[in-house]
Design a protein around this motif. Structure first.
Motif, PDB file in Angstrom:
ATOM      1  N   ASN A   7       0.722  -0.993   0.117  1.00 49.03           N
ATOM      2  CA  ASN A   7      -0.016  -0.233   0.050  1.00 49.03           C
ATOM      3  C   ASN A   7       1.438   1.047   0.154  1.00 49.03           C
ATOM      4  N   ASP A   8       0.689   2.432  -0.789  1.00 51.07           N
ATOM      5  CA  ASP A   8       1.490   3.703  -1.322  1.00 51.07           C
ATOM      6  C   ASP A   8       1.231   4.266  -0.043  1.00 51.07           C
ATOM      7  N   PHE A   9       0.350   4.323   0.911  1.00 48.77           N
ATOM      8  CA  PHE A   9      -0.042   4.961   1.925  1.00 48.77           C
ATOM      9  C   PHE A   9      -0.522   4.716   3.511  1.00 48.77           C
ATOM     10  N   LEU A  10       0.152   5.870   4.013  1.00 54.14           N
ATOM     11  CA  LEU A  10       0.096   4.827   5.271  1.00 54.14           C
ATOM     12  C   LEU A  10      -1.907   5.751   5.769  1.00 54.14           C
ATOM     13  N   THR A  11      -1.966   4.225   7.029  1.00 51.53           N
ATOM     14  CA  THR A  11      -2.745   4.539   7.498  1.00 51.53           C
ATOM     15  C   THR A  11      -3.327   5.501   8.464  1.00 51.53           C
ATOM     16  N   ASP A  12      -4.069   6.048   9.245  1.00 47.81           N
ATOM     17  CA  ASP A  12      -4.046   6.656  10.396  1.00 47.81           C
ATOM     18  C   ASP A  12      -3.552   6.317  11.793  1.00 47.81           C
ATOM     19  N   LEU A  75      11.492   5.993   4.116  1.00 50.06           N
ATOM     20  CA  LEU A  75      10.588   6.618   3.222  1.00 50.06           C
ATOM     21  C   LEU A  75      10.942   8.275   4.104  1.00 50.06           C
ATOM     22  N   ALA A  76      11.496   9.335   3.317  1.00 49.85           N
ATOM     23  CA  ALA A  76      11.682  10.601   4.295  1.00 49.85           C
ATOM     24  C   ALA A  76      10.072  11.755   4.652  1.00 49.85           C
ATOM     25  N   LYS A  77      10.288  12.288   5.417  1.00 45.85           N
ATOM     26  CA  LYS A  77       9.263  12.599   5.623  1.00 45.85           C
ATOM     27  C   LYS A  77       8.220  13.402   4.688  1.00 45.85           C
ATOM     28  N   ASP A  78       9.448  14.688   4.107  1.00 44.52           N
ATOM     29  CA  ASP A  78       9.285  15.762   3.351  1.00 44.52           C
ATOM     30  C   ASP A  78       8.907  14.233   1.727  1.00 44.52           C
ATOM     31  N   THR A  79       9.401  13.421   1.631  1.00 44.29           N
ATOM     32  CA  THR A  79       8.887  12.472   0.424  1.00 44.29           C
ATOM     33  C   THR A  79       7.081  12.649   0.477  1.00 44.29           C
ATOM     34  N   TYR A  80       7.104  11.903   1.871  1.00 40.58           N
ATOM     35  CA  TYR A  80       5.672  10.859   1.423  1.00 40.58           C
ATOM     36  C   TYR A  80       4.444  12.060   1.513  1.00 40.58           C
ATOM     37  N   GLN A  81       5.088  13.457   1.741  1.00 44.49           N
ATOM     38  CA  GLN A  81       4.162  14.717   2.234  1.00 44.49           C
ATOM     39  C   GLN A  81       4.190  15.034   0.614  1.00 44.49           C
ATOM     40  N   ALA A  82       5.086  14.966   0.038  1.00 45.88           N
ATOM     41  CA  ALA A  82       5.046  15.479  -1.472  1.00 45.88           C
ATOM     42  C   ALA A  82       4.268  14.021  -2.193  1.00 45.88           C
ATOM     43  N   LYS A  83       4.434  12.730  -1.923  1.00 46.85           N
ATOM     44  CA  LYS A  83       3.517  11.930  -2.466  1.00 46.85           C
ATOM     45  C   LYS A  83       2.047  12.201  -2.173  1.00 46.85           C
ATOM     46  N   THR A  84       1.365  11.951  -1.200  1.00 44.63           N
ATOM     47  CA  THR A  84       0.233  12.419  -0.694  1.00 44.63           C
ATOM     48  C   THR A  84      -0.281  13.636  -0.979  1.00 44.63           C
ATOM     49  N   LEU A  85       0.174  14.867  -1.271  1.00 41.31           N
ATOM     50  CA  LEU A  85      -0.983  15.757  -0.997  1.00 41.31           C
ATOM     51  C   LEU A  85      -0.775  15.659  -3.782  1.00 41.31           C
ATOM     52  N   ARG A  86       0.029  14.999  -4.080  1.00 43.80           N
ATOM     53  CA  ARG A  86      -0.174  14.956  -5.217  1.00 43.80           C
ATOM     54  C   ARG A  86      -0.927  13.513  -5.597  1.00 43.80           C
ATOM     55  N   ASP A  87      -1.047  12.728  -4.721  1.00 43.97           N
ATOM     56  CA  ASP A  87      -2.623  11.934  -4.389  1.00 43.97           C
ATOM     57  C   ASP A  87      -4.263  12.462  -4.413  1.00 43.97           C
ATOM     58  N   LEU A  88      -4.065  13.534  -3.547  1.00 40.14           N
ATOM     59  CA  LEU A  88      -4.632  14.814  -3.122  1.00 40.14           C
ATOM     60  C   LEU A  88      -5.243  15.579  -3.993  1.00 40.14           C
ATOM     61  N   SER A  89      -4.129  15.601  -4.682  1.00 39.25           N
ATOM     62  CA  SER A  89      -4.777  16.948  -5.687  1.00 39.25           C
ATOM     63  C   SER A  89      -4.743  15.941  -7.099  1.00 39.25           C
ATOM     64  N   ASP A  90      -5.146  14.894  -7.113  1.00 35.01           N
ATOM     65  CA  ASP A  90      -4.876  14.473  -8.285  1.00 35.01           C
ATOM     66  C   ASP A  90      -6.505  13.956  -7.703  1.00 35.01           C
ATOM     67  N   LYS A  91      -6.982  13.371  -7.110  1.00 37.05           N
ATOM     68  CA  LYS A  91      -8.387  12.876  -6.271  1.00 37.05           C
ATOM     69  C   LYS A  91     -10.106  13.974  -6.338  1.00 37.05           C
ATOM     70  N   SER A  99      -5.789  24.614  -7.967  1.00 39.06           N
ATOM     71  CA  SER A  99      -6.800  24.279  -6.781  1.00 39.06           C
ATOM     72  C   SER A  99      -7.483  24.422  -5.780  1.00 39.06           C
ATOM     73  N   LEU A 100      -6.056  23.534  -5.323  1.00 40.04           N
ATOM     74  CA  LEU A 100      -5.927  23.109  -4.260  1.00 40.04           C
ATOM     75  C   LEU A 100      -5.459  24.151  -3.367  1.00 40.04           C
ATOM     76  N   VAL A 101      -4.524  24.421  -3.996  1.00 39.54           N
ATOM     77  CA  VAL A 101      -3.433  25.778  -2.599  1.00 39.54           C
ATOM     78  C   VAL A 101      -5.053  27.318  -3.358  1.00 39.54           C
ATOM     79  N   ALA A 102      -5.510  27.447  -3.668  1.00 39.27           N
ATOM     80  CA  ALA A 102      -6.992  28.286  -3.636  1.00 39.27           C
ATOM     81  C   ALA A 102      -8.032  27.564  -2.461  1.00 39.27           C
ATOM     82  N   ARG A 103      -8.671  26.187  -2.277  1.00 41.58           N
ATOM     83  CA  ARG A 103      -8.876  25.789  -1.235  1.00 41.58           C
ATOM     84  C   ARG A 103      -8.357  26.123  -0.317  1.00 41.58           C
ATOM     85  N   LEU A 104      -7.285  25.543   0.153  1.00 42.64           N
ATOM     86  CA  LEU A 104      -6.609  26.138   1.468  1.00 42.64           C
ATOM     87  C   LEU A 104      -6.570  27.537   1.467  1.00 42.64           C
TER      88      LEU A 104
END
Length: 132
Positions: A7-12, A75-91, A99-104
């Motif tokens: 799995n590419d992402f961590l659970t909570d 996995l480095a924290k910043d690498t995971y952050q970037a990967k997670t944000l890309r996924d969020l942006s895509d989804k 659009s993600l930044v505008a919403r934020l």
């Protein structure tokens, strides 16, 4: 034991433990649990199982030291952050980071100080890498 699917992402709860492991750099189950909030009810065996699952998923590695396993992030924290944000942006934002930044910026009631900080980051990025 059956092999777990990658799995590419961590659970909570995995992210909670991983955040403490990133802070430590490396540590035992007890070390990681020592950084949990006192009101966080997590048994030692549960934390050990979660870290073992994270190892199976490829997020951490472990080395045996005496009777303990010492875990270390792969996995480095910043690498995971970037990967997670890309996924969020895509989804959620059709792959458009603007659009993600505008919403934020529009919806969170950001302070003027935070907005100025974002502006400074954008200005620096544009100044340092004008080709992008």
């Amino acid at each position: 034991m059956r092999p777990r699917k990658k799995n590419d992402f961590l659970t909570d709860v995995e992210l909670e433990l991983m955040t403490h492991l990133w802070e430590l750099g490396r540590g035992s189950v007890r070390d990681v649990m020592g950084l949990l909030a006192p009101e966080r009810p997590l048994a030692y065996t549960s934390a050990a199982t979660i870290l073992r699952i994270m190892e199976q998923k490829g997020f951490v590695r472990s080395d045996k030291q005496g009777k303990s396993l010492i875990y270390e992030p792969i996995l480095a924290k910043d690498t995971y952050q970037a990967k997670t944000l890309r996924d969020l942006s895509d989804k959620l934002f059709d792959g458009t980071p603007a659009s993600l930044v505008a919403r934020l910026v529009d919806d969170t009631g950001m302070s003027e100080e935070s907005l100025e900080e974002i502006r400074a980051l954008l200005d620096r990025r544009l100044r340092d890498d004008p080709a992008e």
